[in-house]
Design a protein around this motif. Structure first.
Motif, PDB file in Angstrom:
ATOM      1  N   SER A 130       0.853  -1.190   0.000  1.00  0.00           N
ATOM      2  CA  SER A 130       0.000   0.000   0.000  1.00  0.00           C
ATOM      3  C   SER A 130       0.889   1.239   0.000  1.00  0.00           C
ATOM      4  CB  SER A 130      -0.914   0.017   1.227  1.00  0.00           C
ATOM      5  OG  SER A 130      -1.843  -1.040   1.173  1.00  0.00           O
ATOM      6  N   ASN A 152       1.168   5.760  -0.957  1.00  0.00           N
ATOM      7  CA  ASN A 152       0.585   7.038  -1.343  1.00  0.00           C
ATOM      8  C   ASN A 152       1.138   7.399  -2.715  1.00  0.00           C
ATOM      9  OD1 ASN A 152       1.508   7.331   1.815  1.00  0.00           O
ATOM     10  ND2 ASN A 152      -0.593   7.997   1.491  1.00  0.00           N
ATOM     11  N   GLN A 201       1.812  10.538  -5.411  1.00  0.00           N
ATOM     12  CA  GLN A 201       1.962  11.994  -5.388  1.00  0.00           C
ATOM     13  C   GLN A 201       2.147  12.491  -6.816  1.00  0.00           C
ATOM     14  OE1 GLN A 201       5.304  12.785  -2.825  1.00  0.00           O
ATOM     15  NE2 GLN A 201       6.772  11.705  -4.110  1.00  0.00           N
ATOM     16  N   SER A 230      -1.837  11.481  -1.999  1.00  0.00           N
ATOM     17  CA  SER A 230      -3.107  10.785  -1.813  1.00  0.00           C
ATOM     18  C   SER A 230      -3.136  10.006  -0.506  1.00  0.00           C
ATOM     19  CB  SER A 230      -3.340   9.808  -2.969  1.00  0.00           C
ATOM     20  OG  SER A 230      -2.519   8.655  -2.806  1.00  0.00           O
ATOM     21  N   ASP A 231      -4.311   9.469  -0.196  1.00  0.00           N
ATOM     22  CA  ASP A 231      -4.423   8.456   0.832  1.00  0.00           C
ATOM     23  C   ASP A 231      -3.738   7.178   0.341  1.00  0.00           C
ATOM     24  OD1 ASP A 231      -5.917  10.175   2.421  1.00  0.00           O
ATOM     25  OD2 ASP A 231      -7.822   9.499   1.567  1.00  0.00           O
ATOM     26  N   LEU A 232      -3.691   6.165   1.182  1.00  0.00           N
ATOM     27  CA  LEU A 232      -3.090   4.898   0.781  1.00  0.00           C
ATOM     28  C   LEU A 232      -3.973   4.179  -0.237  1.00  0.00           C
ATOM     29  CD1 LEU A 232      -1.821   3.571   4.220  1.00  0.00           C
ATOM     30  CD2 LEU A 232      -0.395   4.261   2.285  1.00  0.00           C
ATOM     31  N   PHE A 233      -3.307   3.627  -1.262  1.00  0.00           N
ATOM     32  CA  PHE A 233      -3.966   2.799  -2.273  1.00  0.00           C
ATOM     33  C   PHE A 233      -3.115   1.557  -2.490  1.00  0.00           C
ATOM     34  CE2 PHE A 233      -5.966   6.815  -3.201  1.00  0.00           C
ATOM     35  CZ  PHE A 233      -7.212   6.484  -3.726  1.00  0.00           C
ATOM     36  N   THR A 287       5.861   6.183   1.013  1.00  0.00           N
ATOM     37  CA  THR A 287       5.398   5.453   2.197  1.00  0.00           C
ATOM     38  C   THR A 287       6.135   6.038   3.392  1.00  0.00           C
ATOM     39  OG1 THR A 287       5.183   3.295   3.275  1.00  0.00           O
ATOM     40  CG2 THR A 287       7.098   3.598   1.865  1.00  0.00           C
ATOM     41  N   ARG A 292      -8.041  11.453  -5.805  1.00  0.00           N
ATOM     42  CA  ARG A 292      -8.522  12.496  -4.898  1.00  0.00           C
ATOM     43  C   ARG A 292      -9.883  12.122  -4.347  1.00  0.00           C
ATOM     44  NH1 ARG A 292      -6.329  17.805  -4.352  1.00  0.00           N
ATOM     45  NH2 ARG A 292      -4.702  18.266  -5.873  1.00  0.00           N
ATOM     46  N   PRO A 293     -10.115  12.324  -3.076  1.00  0.00           N
ATOM     47  CA  PRO A 293     -11.438  12.024  -2.521  1.00  0.00           C
ATOM     48  C   PRO A 293     -12.491  12.940  -3.132  1.00  0.00           C
ATOM     49  CG  PRO A 293     -10.086  13.188  -0.920  1.00  0.00           C
ATOM     50  CD  PRO A 293      -9.178  12.841  -2.066  1.00  0.00           C
TER      51      PRO A 293
END
Length: 202
Positions: free
Chosen positions: A77, A79, A81, A92-95, A123, A200-201
């Motif tokens: 997992s 992030n 950028q 970003s959040d974790l993906f 990370t 992006r959320p």
């Protein structure tokens, strides 16, 4: 001399602002040590949990392969950028790493050749900071914790540590639109829009 993307080149004298040392500056760039290789320094700020920082030049046709090799060293997992040059970097959040790499791969052409796009992976925990960033000038910055593994990766690409290695953004440069060379390419704003839709959320 390093093989750059078609979008990045040295300026012609008439494209430079009026300054007395312009001829000397352009002459110095012609002999600059801008070649395939890397420079590495150990972390001297123990507040941040990384062991070393490296900057890597690689011929542009090989940039994506090196990005994938370094991405493979990240946990499952991550992030992601990205940004347009000189704009604030979005993180970003974790993906899932596999999802991130698959999405970036759909934009490989633009991400590796458009001189206005920055992207990478991150990370960051209390124990470890690992960051991979492809700059707008299309060389790599890498903050890592596994120095032997990093050196092994460099060796697999025949990249050597070079004292005094230089980078293209240390000298004046001209950045041209990728569409001038590849008409079917996406404008950089469209690349950011596509990444935003995924990372992006809402």
């Amino acid at each position: 001399m390093l093989q750059l993307p078609p979008t990045i080149r040295a300026p012609r004298p008439e494209e430079m602002p009026e300054r007395q040392d312009i001829e000397q500056l352009l002459a110095k760039r012609k002999t600059a040590k801008i070649a395939e290789g890397f420079r590495l320094e150990l972390n001297k700020t123990p507040q941040l949990p990384f062991v070393f920082f490296a900057e890597i030049n690689i011929d542009n046709p090989r940039l994506w392969s090196l990005f994938l090799a370094l991405a493979a060293t990240f946990p499952e997992s991550v992030n992601v950028q990205y940004s347009l040059y000189e704009e604030e970097l979005f993180i970003s959040d974790l993906f899932p790493k596999e999802q991130v790499v698959e999405e970036l791969a759909t934009l490989q052409q633009e991400l590796t050749q458009d001189g206005t796009l920055v992207f990478g992976l991150l990370t960051h925990t209390k124990q470890a900071l690992v960051e991979l960033q492809v700059t707008e000038s299309k060389y790599i910055k890498f903050w890592g914790i596994d120095q032997p593994g990093f050196l092994s990766c460099m060796a697999s690409f025949q990249l050597k540590e070079i004292t005094g290695l230089e980078f293209i953004d240390e000298y004046p440069k001209v950045v041209e639109p990728l569409k001038r060379f590849i008409p079917s390419s996406r404008p950089p704003e469209d690349v950011i829009w596509k990444l935003d839709r995924t990372f992006r959320p809402s």
